[in-house]
Write a protein that holds these residues in place. Structure first.
Motif, PDB file in Angstrom:
ATOM      1  N   SER A  76       1.639  -8.086   0.076  1.00 56.54           N
ATOM      2  CA  SER A  76       0.450  -7.293   0.336  1.00 56.54           C
ATOM      3  C   SER A  76       0.788  -6.152   1.289  1.00 56.54           C
ATOM      4  O   SER A  76       1.484  -6.354   2.277  1.00 56.54           O
ATOM      5  N   GLY A  77       0.357  -4.947   0.971  1.00 57.36           N
ATOM      6  CA  GLY A  77       0.627  -3.814   1.833  1.00 57.36           C
ATOM      7  C   GLY A  77       1.972  -3.165   1.579  1.00 57.36           C
ATOM      8  O   GLY A  77       2.394  -2.264   2.302  1.00 57.36           O
ATOM      9  N   SER A  78       2.659  -3.574   0.533  1.00 58.04           N
ATOM     10  CA  SER A  78       3.976  -3.008   0.269  1.00 58.04           C
ATOM     11  C   SER A  78       3.901  -1.689  -0.490  1.00 58.04           C
ATOM     12  O   SER A  78       4.906  -1.022  -0.673  1.00 58.04           O
ATOM     13  N   GLY A  79       2.723  -1.329  -0.943  1.00 61.20           N
ATOM     14  CA  GLY A  79       2.568  -0.050  -1.624  1.00 61.20           C
ATOM     15  C   GLY A  79       2.406  -0.167  -3.127  1.00 61.20           C
ATOM     16  O   GLY A  79       2.432   0.843  -3.837  1.00 61.20           O
ATOM     17  N   LYS A  80       2.206  -1.396  -3.628  1.00 60.01           N
ATOM     18  CA  LYS A  80       2.046  -1.600  -5.073  1.00 60.01           C
ATOM     19  C   LYS A  80       0.872  -0.793  -5.622  1.00 60.01           C
ATOM     20  O   LYS A  80       1.007  -0.069  -6.612  1.00 60.01           O
ATOM     21  N   SER A  81      -0.284  -0.945  -4.966  1.00 60.07           N
ATOM     22  CA  SER A  81      -1.486  -0.274  -5.460  1.00 60.07           C
ATOM     23  C   SER A  81      -1.339   1.240  -5.399  1.00 60.07           C
ATOM     24  O   SER A  81      -1.753   1.956  -6.305  1.00 60.07           O
ATOM     25  N   THR A  82      -0.735   1.712  -4.295  1.00 57.19           N
ATOM     26  CA  THR A  82      -0.559   3.149  -4.139  1.00 57.19           C
ATOM     27  C   THR A  82       0.338   3.710  -5.246  1.00 57.19           C
ATOM     28  O   THR A  82       0.036   4.744  -5.839  1.00 57.19           O
ATOM     29  N   LEU A  83       1.414   2.997  -5.555  1.00 61.36           N
ATOM     30  CA  LEU A  83       2.310   3.419  -6.624  1.00 61.36           C
ATOM     31  C   LEU A  83       1.560   3.457  -7.955  1.00 61.36           C
ATOM     32  O   LEU A  83       1.673   4.401  -8.742  1.00 61.36           O
ATOM     33  N   MET A  84       0.785   2.419  -8.141  1.00 53.83           N
ATOM     34  CA  MET A  84      -0.034   2.309  -9.354  1.00 53.83           C
ATOM     35  C   MET A  84      -0.989   3.499  -9.483  1.00 53.83           C
ATOM     36  O   MET A  84      -1.126   4.104 -10.553  1.00 53.83           O
ATOM     37  N   ASN A  85      -1.664   3.846  -8.368  1.00 54.89           N
ATOM     38  CA  ASN A  85      -2.606   4.968  -8.384  1.00 54.89           C
ATOM     39  C   ASN A  85      -1.912   6.293  -8.669  1.00 54.89           C
ATOM     40  O   ASN A  85      -2.464   7.160  -9.344  1.00 54.89           O
ATOM     41  N   LEU A  86      -0.680   6.429  -8.137  1.00 54.88           N
ATOM     42  CA  LEU A  86       0.074   7.669  -8.367  1.00 54.88           C
ATOM     43  C   LEU A  86       0.489   7.766  -9.829  1.00 54.88           C
ATOM     44  O   LEU A  86       0.319   8.801 -10.470  1.00 54.88           O
TER      45      LEU A  86
END
Lengths: 414, 250
Positions: B50-60
């Motif tokens: 959690s907080g590793s940036g998975k969602s952010t990468l996904m959004n990009l």
């Protein structure tokens, strides 16, 4: 996105919340229905009073006395100030064909077919004395029979017939005999020769009798005792002369007549053509309609706030759906379009049912006074435009909020 | 740091040194220079705490967000250079989203949900029903076309969402914890469906925090603190294997 698509999707959203959508549009429906109802009533009254009057072709001019009330013109007063010499002078004015004095007789009771109608307890009626010339004016609309020709004859209006019906017993028809007991003790036996429509007679049940029965007299400024009347009906020789005659009458009556001296300071001598009378009435009606329309318009404004409110709730509630749409490629403009179409549909539905309801209620309300139905097409147009405008305006801010929704945030919601 | 690496022609989506920073009192680098190229037909899992940036990468990658630094390219277009509405269009045509919570429109039927992306990206109204029928049949829901989401089970909803993700023939299918809200058996069915789609040659990127889910992919990208810590190749049958390339030059 095509408009048909947004209509389909928005319609789904509206029908998805049937009760909420119904209550929302109810605000608009009531507002528009109120406006339309009052316009139907106003139009009906106007049509009822003015319907058959051809103002352009009438040569009639009435001379009455008015007291200034400060609201939509003056209130007509019945004071005997137009003396016999004034009548004689007026009939000598160039272009005048005839002068008909008019006056009220104080009746105590009226008997017909064995039933007596007294003037009290709501059944107020009047007896007017005048010559039969007045029935030639467009303002007097004979619906049956003919004007009285001799002594002992009379014309009644439809309201009088109605009043007689309310008492029961025989109906009042042409050829019937009326017995009228006057306050001064005289008793008139009159045969009905004609019936005029219900508007004639100032909205009251009324009997029109020959002028010979009137005998009120006043002391003139010159010291003589002369018969005097509270109103005169002047007929010009032809239509083209109406305005000139009116000006001449004004000139004489305001400056030289006995009436000018006999009237009190707060009274005004009003010389009106039929057109003036119609204009005065229309102006009064317009003011009334504007006032009531304004009140109804307020409820429309409240209704539009209702739409805006529910649309904002709707946007908040559907934040997630907006996120989904954006994730699958919806542009800001398309989100705006969806919500605008939705509030537009609410506005149009409100306008549509508001107009229907307004016409329906107006139609029912007209049956009470018996006024004719006049469909206010102009106001229907205005109502639809207002409905659409209300829809767009109420939807603008919510749609803008919807367009601003961040899909990342929206999709994260549970 | 040199960014001279040119993308191979069959790369559908790539990030180059992408950095995304949030300011929560102090700057937090949700994504701290990530370079990743997804070849056409690859099936990649992204894992990380959690907080590793998975969602952010996904959004990009999904074109929902833009990097503060670096580049994201989708179908050869630089996302940062596009206007808001162009990005929306790209999202609708090049990306197919599958979410943990399905994210179906509650009042639309399965068929209408499937063709929703066509509403915003395609003015042709004819043939939609057929397209929905074809895709829903493909995911095993040929008999549920006119059901609304509330009449469907969780697994069925995720199948509808999968069909929706495919409707515009996207370059990349992005799945965010697609089995997170499903029981093990149903989740396994969805993953089998993904494998079938992969076998058909579709490019899939799946974010998950479950090892056994990630093992359905060809390789796993491990994210830690906004950076790629490791790209793990998995031993699947290696016949048509395509591997991601990363650029760790910094």
């Amino acid at each position: 996105m095509k408009l048909t698509e947004s209509i389909r999707i928005s319609w789904r959203a509206i029908t998805g919340h049937k009760l909420r959508s119904t209550l929302t549009t109810l605000g608009i429906i009531v507002g528009i229905a109120a406006v339309i109802t009052f316009m139907v009533l106003g139009g009906g009254l106007e049509q009822d009073v003015l319907g058959d009057i051809n103002t352009e072709e009438d040569t009639g001019i009435q001379v009455v006395t008015q007291a200034d009330t400060g609201f939509g013109g003056g209130q007509t007063q019945s004071v005997p100030i137009y003396t016999q010499s004034d009548v004689a002078a007026v009939s000598n004015v160039s272009g005048v064909e005839s002068v008909t004095p008019s006056a009220s007789l104080s009746a105590v009771q009226l008997t017909h077919g064995g039933e007596t109608i007294t003037g009290g307890s709501g059944s107020v009626y009047g007896v007017t004395a005048s010559t039969s010339d007045r029935f030639e004016s467009e303002l007097y609309n004979l619906t049956a029979g003919e004007p009285f020709g001799a002594q002992n004859e009379a014309v009644v209006n439809e309201r009088m017939v109605d009043l007689r019906n309310e008492v029961g017993g025989e109906n009042l028809t042409l050829g019937d005999e009326l017995t009228i007991q006057l306050q001064d003790g005289r008793q008139l036996n009159l045969t009905v020769t004609g019936i005029v429509d219900q508007n004639t007679g100032g909205g009251q049940p009324r009997v029109f009798a020959p002028l010979e029965y009137y005998d009120t007299s006043v002391e003139t400024p010159s010291g003589d005792e002369e018969r005097a009347y509270p109103a005169l009906f002047v007929r010009a020789e032809n239509v083209d002369q109406v305005e000139t005659v009116k000006a001449a009458l004004n000139d004489y009556l305001q400056n030289e007549s006995a009436a000018a001296e006999l009237k009190t300071d707060d009274q005004t001598i009003a010389v009106q053509t039929v057109e003036d009378a119609v204009d005065q009435f229309t102006a009064f009606l317009d003011q009334l309609q504007l006032f009531i329309g304004g009140v109804a318009g307020l409820s429309l404004f409240v209704g539009s706030i209702g739409i805006a409110n529910i649309m904002i709730v709707s946007v908040t509630e559907r934040t997630r759906e907006i996120g989904i749409m954006k994730a699958v490629g919806a542009k800001k403009r398309e989100v705006v379009q969806l919500f605008l179409v939705e509030s537009l549909i609410l506005g149009i539905i409100g306008a549509f049912f508001g107009v229907l309801l307004g016409l329906g209620v107006g139609y029912l309300a007209l049956t009470v006074p018996g006024w004719p139905m006049v469909v206010p097409y102009g106001w229907i147009g205005i109502a639809v435009v207002v409905g659409v405008l209300v829809g767009v305006l109420a939807g603008l801010y919510p749609a803008w909020r919807g367009a601003r929704v961040d899909p990342i945030e929206a999709l994260r919601r549970e | 740091m040199s960014q001279t690496q040119s993308l191979s022609t069959d790369t559908v989506v790539a990030t180059r040194n992408a950095r995304r920073t949030y300011y929560l009192g102090e700057p937090v680098h949700a994504l701290d220079g990530v370079s990743l190229s997804l070849p056409a037909g690859s099936f990649t899992a992204v894992m990380g705490p959690s907080g590793s940036g998975k969602s952010t990468l996904m959004n990009l990658l999904g074109c929902l967000d833009t990097p503060d630094e670096g580049e994201v390219e989708i179908g050869g277009q630089r996302v940062t250079e596009l206007s808001d509405s162009k990005r929306a269009h790209l999202r609708g045509t090049e990306i197919g989203f599958i979410f943990q919570t399905f994210n179906l429109m509650p009042r639309l039927t399965a068929a209408e949900n499937v063709t929703l992306p066509m509403v915003f990206n395609n003015d042709v109204e004819t043939g939609r029903r057929e397209r929905a029928e074809q895709l829903l049949t493909r995911v095993g829901l040929g008999d549920r076309l006119d059901h609304v989401p509330s009449e469907l089970s969780g697994g069925q909803r995720q199948r509808v969402a999968t069909a929706r993700a495919l409707v515009n023939e996207p370059s990349l299918v992005l799945a965010d914890e697609p089995t997170g809200n499903l029981d093990t058996d149903t989740g396994a069915e969805i993953l089998r469906l993904f494998e079938e789609l992969h076998a058909e040659g579709r490019t899939i990127l799946m974010v998950t925090h479950e090892r056994q889910v990630a093992e359905h992919a060809e390789q796993i990208v491990h994210l830690v603190d906004g950076e790629i810590a490791e790209v793990e190749q998995l031993d699947t049958d290696a016949s048509n294997k395509r591997t991601v390339t990363t650029d760790e030059t910094h």
